[in-house]
Design a protein around this motif. Sequence first.
Motif, PDB file in Angstrom:
ATOM      1  N   LEU A 132       0.817  -1.211   0.000  1.00  0.00           N
ATOM      2  CA  LEU A 132       0.000   0.000   0.000  1.00  0.00           C
ATOM      3  C   LEU A 132       0.850   1.260   0.000  1.00  0.00           C
ATOM      4  O   LEU A 132       0.412   2.308  -0.478  1.00  0.00           O
ATOM      5  N   ARG A 133       2.066   1.172   0.515  1.00  0.00           N
ATOM      6  CA  ARG A 133       2.949   2.348   0.517  1.00  0.00           C
ATOM      7  C   ARG A 133       3.285   2.786  -0.896  1.00  0.00           C
ATOM      8  O   ARG A 133       3.527   3.965  -1.152  1.00  0.00           O
ATOM      9  N   ASP A 134       3.319   1.829  -1.827  1.00  0.00           N
ATOM     10  CA  ASP A 134       3.751   2.127  -3.195  1.00  0.00           C
ATOM     11  C   ASP A 134       2.603   2.190  -4.184  1.00  0.00           C
ATOM     12  O   ASP A 134       2.828   2.256  -5.387  1.00  0.00           O
ATOM     13  N   CYS A 135       1.371   2.144  -3.695  1.00  0.00           N
ATOM     14  CA  CYS A 135       0.215   2.202  -4.597  1.00  0.00           C
ATOM     15  C   CYS A 135       0.212   3.547  -5.324  1.00  0.00           C
ATOM     16  O   CYS A 135       0.219   4.597  -4.694  1.00  0.00           O
ATOM     17  N   ASP A 136       0.238   3.517  -6.633  1.00  0.00           N
ATOM     18  CA  ASP A 136       0.329   4.740  -7.434  1.00  0.00           C
ATOM     19  C   ASP A 136      -0.736   4.697  -8.526  1.00  0.00           C
ATOM     20  O   ASP A 136      -0.631   3.940  -9.484  1.00  0.00           O
ATOM     21  N   PHE A 137      -1.756   5.525  -8.372  1.00  0.00           N
ATOM     22  CA  PHE A 137      -2.866   5.509  -9.312  1.00  0.00           C
ATOM     23  C   PHE A 137      -2.437   5.926 -10.712  1.00  0.00           C
ATOM     24  O   PHE A 137      -3.081   5.561 -11.692  1.00  0.00           O
ATOM     25  N   SER A 138      -1.340   6.676 -10.817  1.00  0.00           N
ATOM     26  CA  SER A 138      -0.914   7.141 -12.140  1.00  0.00           C
ATOM     27  C   SER A 138      -0.574   5.990 -13.072  1.00  0.00           C
ATOM     28  O   SER A 138      -0.659   6.115 -14.290  1.00  0.00           O
ATOM     29  N   THR A 139      -0.179   4.829 -12.509  1.00  0.00           N
ATOM     30  CA  THR A 139       0.173   3.696 -13.359  1.00  0.00           C
ATOM     31  C   THR A 139      -1.050   3.068 -14.004  1.00  0.00           C
ATOM     32  O   THR A 139      -0.914   2.175 -14.848  1.00  0.00           O
ATOM     33  N   TRP A 140      -2.252   3.527 -13.617  1.00  0.00           N
ATOM     34  CA  TRP A 140      -3.465   3.011 -14.251  1.00  0.00           C
ATOM     35  C   TRP A 140      -3.717   3.670 -15.592  1.00  0.00           C
ATOM     36  O   TRP A 140      -4.567   3.218 -16.353  1.00  0.00           O
ATOM     37  N   LEU A 141      -3.015   4.748 -15.875  1.00  0.00           N
ATOM     38  CA  LEU A 141      -3.125   5.405 -17.170  1.00  0.00           C
ATOM     39  C   LEU A 141      -1.946   4.935 -18.018  1.00  0.00           C
ATOM     40  O   LEU A 141      -0.790   5.191 -17.673  1.00  0.00           O
ATOM     41  N   PRO A 142      -2.195   4.207 -19.094  1.00  0.00           N
ATOM     42  CA  PRO A 142      -1.099   3.596 -19.853  1.00  0.00           C
ATOM     43  C   PRO A 142      -0.010   4.574 -20.268  1.00  0.00           C
ATOM     44  O   PRO A 142       1.179   4.242 -20.213  1.00  0.00           O
ATOM     45  N   ALA A 147       5.611   6.049 -19.623  1.00  0.00           N
ATOM     46  CA  ALA A 147       6.607   7.105 -19.405  1.00  0.00           C
ATOM     47  C   ALA A 147       7.429   6.832 -18.153  1.00  0.00           C
ATOM     48  O   ALA A 147       8.653   7.019 -18.136  1.00  0.00           O
ATOM     49  N   GLN A 148       6.747   6.355 -17.105  1.00  0.00           N
ATOM     50  CA  GLN A 148       7.443   6.065 -15.852  1.00  0.00           C
ATOM     51  C   GLN A 148       8.449   4.936 -16.026  1.00  0.00           C
ATOM     52  O   GLN A 148       9.526   4.942 -15.429  1.00  0.00           O
ATOM     53  N   ARG A 149       8.097   3.967 -16.860  1.00  0.00           N
ATOM     54  CA  ARG A 149       8.982   2.835 -17.113  1.00  0.00           C
ATOM     55  C   ARG A 149      10.055   3.155 -18.147  1.00  0.00           C
ATOM     56  O   ARG A 149      10.977   2.378 -18.354  1.00  0.00           O
ATOM     57  N   GLY A 150       9.910   4.303 -18.830  1.00  0.00           N
ATOM     58  CA  GLY A 150      10.863   4.660 -19.871  1.00  0.00           C
ATOM     59  C   GLY A 150      10.732   3.798 -21.102  1.00  0.00           C
ATOM     60  O   GLY A 150      11.710   3.512 -21.792  1.00  0.00           O
TER      61      GLY A 150
END
Length: 218
Positions: A132-142, A147-150
């Motif tokens: 839960l500490r690393d839950c990031d809703f932004s990763t739900w947008l492809p 972009a985050q993964r490069g």
Amino acid sequence: LVDGLAPSVVTRLAIDGDRAEPAHIEIGGERIAPGDRRWGQAKRLVNAVDSRATIFITHLLYSHLVVGQAFAAAAFHLSEWHPLRSFVDFFSYGTLAVNDLAYRSLLTPASYFVQAGYVSAAAARPLVHNALRDCDFSTWLPERDLAQRGIDELETTYGIEALAAWRVIHQAVSNHLDAIGVDDAFVTTDDDLAMWHLALRRMIPNSEHLPGLAGRRD
């Protein structure tokens, strides 16, 4: 993710042109390289950790018990006569039914994964707490996830298929909103919708990346 449960596991890759080759695996800070007699065991451990992260965290926890649950609960901030209520109810009650299965599969002593020896009952709850500490809703947008993964969207099957599926979903929702008269002006002035959005921000961890309404239905 495995803090307090197991030594940290990290895979390092060496990039050679357009190829990625395994350099070494770190288990609890100890490096194991290809050719080491423990290499096969180290790879199995990496696969085990990765599969648990995918099934328990990305799917059951993030998809069902965090995001799906938040959207289901937030639905009740829309009045029964609100034009979007029937739309969110359709997904909310389906989500709640699946979440019951997800909870029983993930956290209870009768969990399929616990009974199969896939993970211990003692480890399931700390695994969820750590995740839960690393839950990031932004990763739900492809687009943001890539972009985050490069990752270049055209260089991977994931990039091509995820974006194609996202565009289909986005168009289907847009068509429905057109049909019921929900436009940018509606989003700007509707109090119920504002409360729905606020509820989501309160329930989804680390929700600073959750897009604001900003007067646009997108």
